[in-house]
Write an enzyme that holds these catalytic residues in place. Structure first.
Site, mmCIF file in Angstrom:
data_model
loop_
_atom_site.group_PDB
_atom_site.id
_atom_site.type_symbol
_atom_site.label_atom_id
_atom_site.label_comp_id
_atom_site.label_asym_id
_atom_site.label_seq_id
_atom_site.Cartn_x
_atom_site.Cartn_y
_atom_site.Cartn_z
ATOM 1 N N TRP A 151 0.956 -0.966 -0.137
ATOM 2 C CA TRP A 151 0.064 0.071 0.198
ATOM 3 C C TRP A 151 0.927 1.271 0.203
ATOM 4 O O TRP A 151 0.591 2.440 -0.329
ATOM 5 C CB TRP A 151 -0.641 -0.029 1.097
ATOM 6 C CG TRP A 151 -0.281 -0.252 2.178
ATOM 7 C CD1 TRP A 151 -0.420 -1.973 2.713
ATOM 8 C CD2 TRP A 151 0.585 0.635 2.768
ATOM 9 N NE1 TRP A 151 1.121 -1.461 4.234
ATOM 10 C CE2 TRP A 151 1.364 -0.076 4.095
ATOM 11 C CE3 TRP A 151 1.120 1.555 3.155
ATOM 12 C CZ2 TRP A 151 1.958 0.004 5.885
ATOM 13 C CZ3 TRP A 151 2.122 2.641 3.406
ATOM 14 C CH2 TRP A 151 2.826 1.756 5.064
ATOM 15 N N ASN A 152 1.993 1.443 0.004
ATOM 16 C CA ASN A 152 2.825 2.380 0.280
ATOM 17 C C ASN A 152 3.125 3.669 -0.566
ATOM 18 O O ASN A 152 3.226 4.856 -0.350
ATOM 19 C CB ASN A 152 4.170 2.252 1.162
ATOM 20 C CG ASN A 152 4.703 0.831 0.155
ATOM 21 O OD1 ASN A 152 4.678 0.859 -0.238
ATOM 22 N ND2 ASN A 152 6.655 1.201 0.979
ATOM 23 N N LYS A 175 -2.405 -8.571 -7.884
ATOM 24 C CA LYS A 175 -2.929 -8.210 -6.875
ATOM 25 C C LYS A 175 -2.557 -6.870 -5.495
ATOM 26 O O LYS A 175 -1.516 -7.219 -5.521
ATOM 27 C CB LYS A 175 -3.209 -9.214 -6.119
ATOM 28 C CG LYS A 175 -4.084 -9.984 -4.770
ATOM 29 C CD LYS A 175 -3.691 -10.303 -3.446
ATOM 30 C CE LYS A 175 -3.059 -9.132 -2.824
ATOM 31 N NZ LYS A 175 -3.526 -8.483 -1.719
ATOM 32 N N ALA A 177 -2.517 -3.851 -2.568
ATOM 33 C CA ALA A 177 -2.768 -4.076 -1.509
ATOM 34 C C ALA A 177 -4.479 -3.300 -1.234
ATOM 35 O O ALA A 177 -4.618 -2.804 -1.548
ATOM 36 C CB ALA A 177 -2.494 -3.139 -0.132
ATOM 37 N N GLU A 251 10.704 -8.785 -3.937
ATOM 38 C CA GLU A 251 10.874 -6.898 -3.265
ATOM 39 C C GLU A 251 10.400 -6.979 -1.636
ATOM 40 O O GLU A 251 10.025 -6.454 -1.784
ATOM 41 C CB GLU A 251 10.503 -5.918 -3.678
ATOM 42 C CG GLU A 251 10.536 -5.868 -5.344
ATOM 43 C CD GLU A 251 12.268 -5.134 -5.913
ATOM 44 O OE1 GLU A 251 13.165 -4.994 -4.680
ATOM 45 O OE2 GLU A 251 12.961 -5.704 -6.472
ATOM 46 N N ARG A 279 10.548 11.056 2.851
ATOM 47 C CA ARG A 279 9.573 10.260 2.496
ATOM 48 C C ARG A 279 8.780 9.509 2.637
ATOM 49 O O ARG A 279 9.042 8.104 3.007
ATOM 50 C CB ARG A 279 10.729 9.802 1.315
ATOM 51 C CG ARG A 279 9.791 9.319 -0.289
ATOM 52 C CD ARG A 279 11.363 8.451 -1.238
ATOM 53 N NE ARG A 279 10.847 8.705 -2.441
ATOM 54 C CZ ARG A 279 11.131 7.737 -3.297
ATOM 55 N NH1 ARG A 279 11.230 6.747 -2.269
ATOM 56 N NH2 ARG A 279 9.997 6.930 -3.917
ATOM 57 N N CYS A 285 10.046 1.105 2.728
ATOM 58 C CA CYS A 285 11.105 -0.174 2.121
ATOM 59 C C CYS A 285 13.078 0.470 2.507
ATOM 60 O O CYS A 285 13.443 0.083 3.241
ATOM 61 C CB CYS A 285 10.981 -0.708 1.218
ATOM 62 S SG CYS A 285 11.482 -0.268 -0.190
ATOM 63 N N SER A 442 15.747 6.090 -5.404
ATOM 64 C CA SER A 442 15.222 4.962 -6.244
ATOM 65 C C SER A 442 14.973 6.074 -7.684
ATOM 66 O O SER A 442 15.038 7.362 -7.695
ATOM 67 C CB SER A 442 13.763 5.316 -6.230
ATOM 68 O OG SER A 442 13.581 4.866 -4.030
ATOM 69 N N GLU A 459 14.390 -4.353 -9.534
ATOM 70 C CA GLU A 459 13.183 -3.911 -10.342
ATOM 71 C C GLU A 459 13.931 -2.120 -11.565
ATOM 72 O O GLU A 459 14.394 -2.242 -10.418
ATOM 73 C CB GLU A 459 12.076 -3.402 -9.390
ATOM 74 C CG GLU A 459 11.039 -4.733 -9.188
ATOM 75 C CD GLU A 459 10.086 -4.706 -8.678
ATOM 76 O OE1 GLU A 459 9.102 -3.940 -8.132
ATOM 77 O OE2 GLU A 459 8.996 -5.793 -8.977
HETATM 78 P P1 NAP Z 1 2.639 -7.141 3.210
HETATM 79 O O1 NAP Z 1 2.166 -7.099 4.670
HETATM 80 O O2 NAP Z 1 3.536 -8.181 3.295
HETATM 81 O O3 NAP Z 1 1.587 -6.923 2.066
HETATM 82 C C1 NAP Z 1 2.277 -6.822 0.597
HETATM 83 C C2 NAP Z 1 1.164 -7.245 0.201
HETATM 84 O O4 NAP Z 1 0.913 -8.853 -0.164
HETATM 85 C C3 NAP Z 1 -0.194 -6.787 -0.076
HETATM 86 O O5 NAP Z 1 -0.900 -7.465 -0.613
HETATM 87 C C4 NAP Z 1 -0.696 -7.832 1.129
HETATM 88 O O6 NAP Z 1 -2.610 -8.046 1.417
HETATM 89 C C5 NAP Z 1 -0.312 -9.288 0.245
HETATM 90 N N1 NAP Z 1 -0.542 -10.896 1.084
HETATM 91 C C6 NAP Z 1 -0.101 -10.668 2.622
HETATM 92 N N2 NAP Z 1 -0.585 -11.762 2.729
HETATM 93 C C7 NAP Z 1 -0.153 -12.337 1.536
HETATM 94 C C8 NAP Z 1 -0.686 -13.978 1.239
HETATM 95 N N3 NAP Z 1 -0.549 -15.111 2.206
HETATM 96 N N4 NAP Z 1 -0.973 -14.499 0.208
HETATM 97 C C9 NAP Z 1 -0.777 -13.688 -0.727
HETATM 98 N N5 NAP Z 1 -0.738 -11.815 -0.526
HETATM 99 C C10 NAP Z 1 -0.001 -11.570 0.975
HETATM 100 O O7 NAP Z 1 3.097 -5.780 3.209
HETATM 101 P P2 NAP Z 1 3.009 -4.051 3.576
HETATM 102 O O8 NAP Z 1 2.343 -4.146 4.748
HETATM 103 O O9 NAP Z 1 1.360 -3.699 2.373
HETATM 104 O O10 NAP Z 1 3.925 -3.492 3.297
HETATM 105 C C11 NAP Z 1 4.851 -3.265 3.854
HETATM 106 C C12 NAP Z 1 6.383 -3.765 3.446
HETATM 107 O O11 NAP Z 1 7.136 -3.619 1.916
HETATM 108 C C13 NAP Z 1 7.713 -3.782 3.858
HETATM 109 O O12 NAP Z 1 7.734 -4.640 4.875
HETATM 110 C C14 NAP Z 1 8.640 -2.601 3.365
HETATM 111 O O13 NAP Z 1 9.706 -2.305 3.153
HETATM 112 C C15 NAP Z 1 7.476 -3.377 1.941
HETATM 113 N N6 NAP Z 1 8.166 -2.942 0.632
HETATM 114 C C16 NAP Z 1 8.904 -3.162 -0.153
HETATM 115 C C17 NAP Z 1 9.715 -2.693 -1.006
HETATM 116 C C18 NAP Z 1 10.599 -3.278 -2.080
HETATM 117 O O14 NAP Z 1 10.981 -2.399 -3.316
HETATM 118 N N7 NAP Z 1 11.425 -3.135 -1.493
HETATM 119 C C19 NAP Z 1 8.816 -1.221 -1.746
HETATM 120 C C20 NAP Z 1 7.849 -0.645 -0.911
HETATM 121 C C21 NAP Z 1 7.510 -1.564 0.091
HETATM 122 P P3 NAP Z 1 -3.112 -8.483 1.763
HETATM 123 O O15 NAP Z 1 -2.578 -6.912 2.663
HETATM 124 O O16 NAP Z 1 -4.369 -8.017 2.206
HETATM 125 O O17 NAP Z 1 -2.670 -9.771 2.854
#
Ligand code: NAP
Length: 479
Positions: A151-152, A175, A177, A251, A279, A285, A442, A459
């Site tokens: 979602w971020n 899919k 968030a 990622e 930011r 992340c 980025s 990416e």
């Molecule tokens: P998250 O809880 O891991 O969720 C990410 C996505 O995965 C959401 O769409 C979520 O949907 C889905 N998801 C969760 N459980 C799942 C499952 N069992 N099967 C399939 N999909 C599933 O992360 P977030 O809280 O949204 O985002 C924050 C995290 O993303 C942080 O750790 C951040 O560091 C990381 N991030 C990384 C990058 C990068 O490029 N490295 C960039 C941005 C963010 P639901 O919410 O419905 O579970």
């Protein structure tokens, strides 16, 4: 908001969830519901998979130039609709409008970049060393993909995956968030307008992620998973992908060190800290999570950073002059509060901020903590909020050891005016990216990604499209 689609996008058509379910989307600045969107279940996922699988063969044969031009048109439509998309993102996610506009430009740029890459997919030809066979190498799309986004950065995390998938000739199911489905639905509408054939992109919004994604990953028809999100969910999805040997790009989370040496230009370091920390309200992340500052300049750095952080205006992202919007939800804010309380209990000094305001919305003030104990919980987890935690260090070897003492390795920031030290320290950091005297890394033209538990693959950049391509080698006898 009323014009933004709220249904699933499958096979080029808008549809309700098969069981009629919907889910609310709220504005984190007010808690008010701004839309109800379709809440897909397993049956919808199957329909999306059918659409992606059916479209794959024809899409793979489409001329690269045609794929390129669709992306180019979508890039232009996104820019034309900047204001509308920025308002949409601010409404569902909370970031201030100025930042949302910045994300629209950043997101659009992935389409422009990959429109240029679509026509540069190369192959190869040659005679094998034994002289008996020719080798013809061609590149082929990996096949139907599942793209899962957080979602971020609701728009940019989508375009960073959709762009290379389209350029490579893959079909896909996106899919997003559940907190931020509207930006993804708007993207689908834009790509349709840009001429993307039916079934190439399918968007499945859902609050039932496991029910929707697991059968897709285990079923054998989806050939690629590109995931951005937390390490914990990434690990689960890797395990699910193992059964059908689905190719994966991950990622994942970070725990970025931000290192300020005694010879740093402190003005630059504070500017960099503001970017790397603030930011997206710290919900990135790439956010600096641990500020290691040389003991001789730690107090001065803390004073200057607190002054800048304390001057930021917190409020709803739509209000003029606001620098810091709400966090995504109450759970996110409660996590930040608990991490700060733990650090303070262990002796950290609060230089500014540190207390969530009363009232509606998930606001948290910019906060600077000094003298943070290395055992504090926020050292070992992503804060994902506007909190800078400062620790003093004494020498280079020590700070590199401490910076690397984490399972993550996405990005690190280094501030020093010494060229030798800058290169030496950057090379010793176990990270995929380094910001050297800058707080922002980025860029769509650069390969974004991490090492260790921060992920697999990259990416953006020249390599971004590789994640969506396979090689095929033809052996042809030399006659
Ligand atoms: P998250 O809880 O891991 O969720 C990410 C996505 O995965 C959401 O769409 C979520 O949907 C889905 N998801 C969760 N459980 C799942 C499952 N069992 N099967 C399939 N999909 C599933 O992360 P977030 O809280 O949204 O985002 C924050 C995290 O993303 C942080 O750790 C951040 O560091 C990381 N991030 C990384 C990058 C990068 O490029 N490295 C960039 C941005 C963010 P639901 O919410 O419905 O579970």
């Amino acid at each position: 908001m009323t014009d933004t689609p709220t249904q699933l996008f499958i096979g080029g058509a808008w549809a309700d969830a098969a069981d009629g379910a919907t889910m609310p989307v709220d504005d984190p600045a007010t808690g008010e519901i701004i839309a109800h969107v379709a809440d897909a279940g397993a049956k919808d996922a199957r329909l999306a998979e059918d659409a992606a699988v059916q479209a794959q063969e024809g899409w793979a044969r489409t001329a690269p130039r045609a794929r390129s031009e669709i992306l180019r048109r979508a890039y232009e439509i996104i820019l034309d609709r900047t204001d509308e998309l920025a308002h949409l993102m601010t409404a569902e996610m909370g970031k201030p409008l100025a930042e949302a506009r910045g994300e629209v430009a950043y997101a659009a740029e992935f389409f422009r970049w990959f429109s240029e890459e679509a026509v540069r997919i190369d192959g190869g030809a040659g005679i094998l060393p034994d002289g008996r066979n020719r080798m013809l190498l061609s590149r082929r799309p990996v096949g139907p993909c599942l793209l899962i986004t957080p979602w971020n950065f609701p728009l940019a995390m989508g375009t960073r995956k959709i762009g290379p998938a389209i350029a490579a000739g893959c079909t896909m199911i996106l899919k997003p968030a559940p907190q931020t489905p509207l930006s993804s639905l708007a993207l689908a509408e834009i790509l349709k307008e840009a001429g993307l054939p039916d079934g190439v992109l399918n968007v499945v919004t859902t609050s039932r992620a496991g029910e929707v994604c697991e059968p897709l990953l285990r079923g054998g028809r989806i050939r690629k998973l590109s995931f951005t999100g937390s390490t914990a969910v990434g690990q689960l999805l890797l395990a699910q992908s193992a059964q059908a040997v689905v190719r994966t790009s991950m990622e994942l989370g970070g725990n970025a060190p931000f290192i300020v040496f005694e010879d740093a230009d402190l003005d630059k370091a504070v500017d960099g800290a503001m970017l790397a920390k603030m930011r997206n309200m710290g919900e990135a992340c790439t956010a600096a999570n641990r500020f290691f500052v040389h003991r001789s300049v730690a107090a001065e750095f803390g004073r200057r950073l607190s002054e800048r952080m304390g001057a930021l205006v917190v409020g709803p992202g739509t209000r003029d002059g606001v620098d810091v919007g709400p966090l995504i939800d109450r759970t996110g804010r409660a996590k930040v509060e608990a991490l700060v309380a733990d650090a303070v209990e262990r002796g950290a000094q609060v230089l500014v901020g540190g207390r969530a305001p009363e009232g509606p919305g998930c606001f948290y003030p910019p906060t600077v903590l000094a003298d943070v104990d290395p055992g504090s919980r926020l050292m070992g987890t992503e804060i994902f909020g506007p909190v800078a935690a400062i620790l003093a260090f004494d020498d280079e070897d020590e700070v590199i050891r401490r910076a690397n003492d984490t399972p993550w390795g996405l990005v690190g920031y280094v501030f020093t005016e010494g060229l030798d030290r800058a290169l030496r320290v950057s090379e010793r950091l176990e990270v995929g990216m380094v910001g050297l005297n800058t707080g922002l890394v980025s860029n769509p033209a650069a390969p974004f990604g991490g090492v260790k538990q921060s992920g697999l693959g990259r990416e953006g950049g020249r390599v971004g499209i590789e994640e969506f391509l396979e090689y095929q080698y033809l052996a042809v006898p030399v006659s």
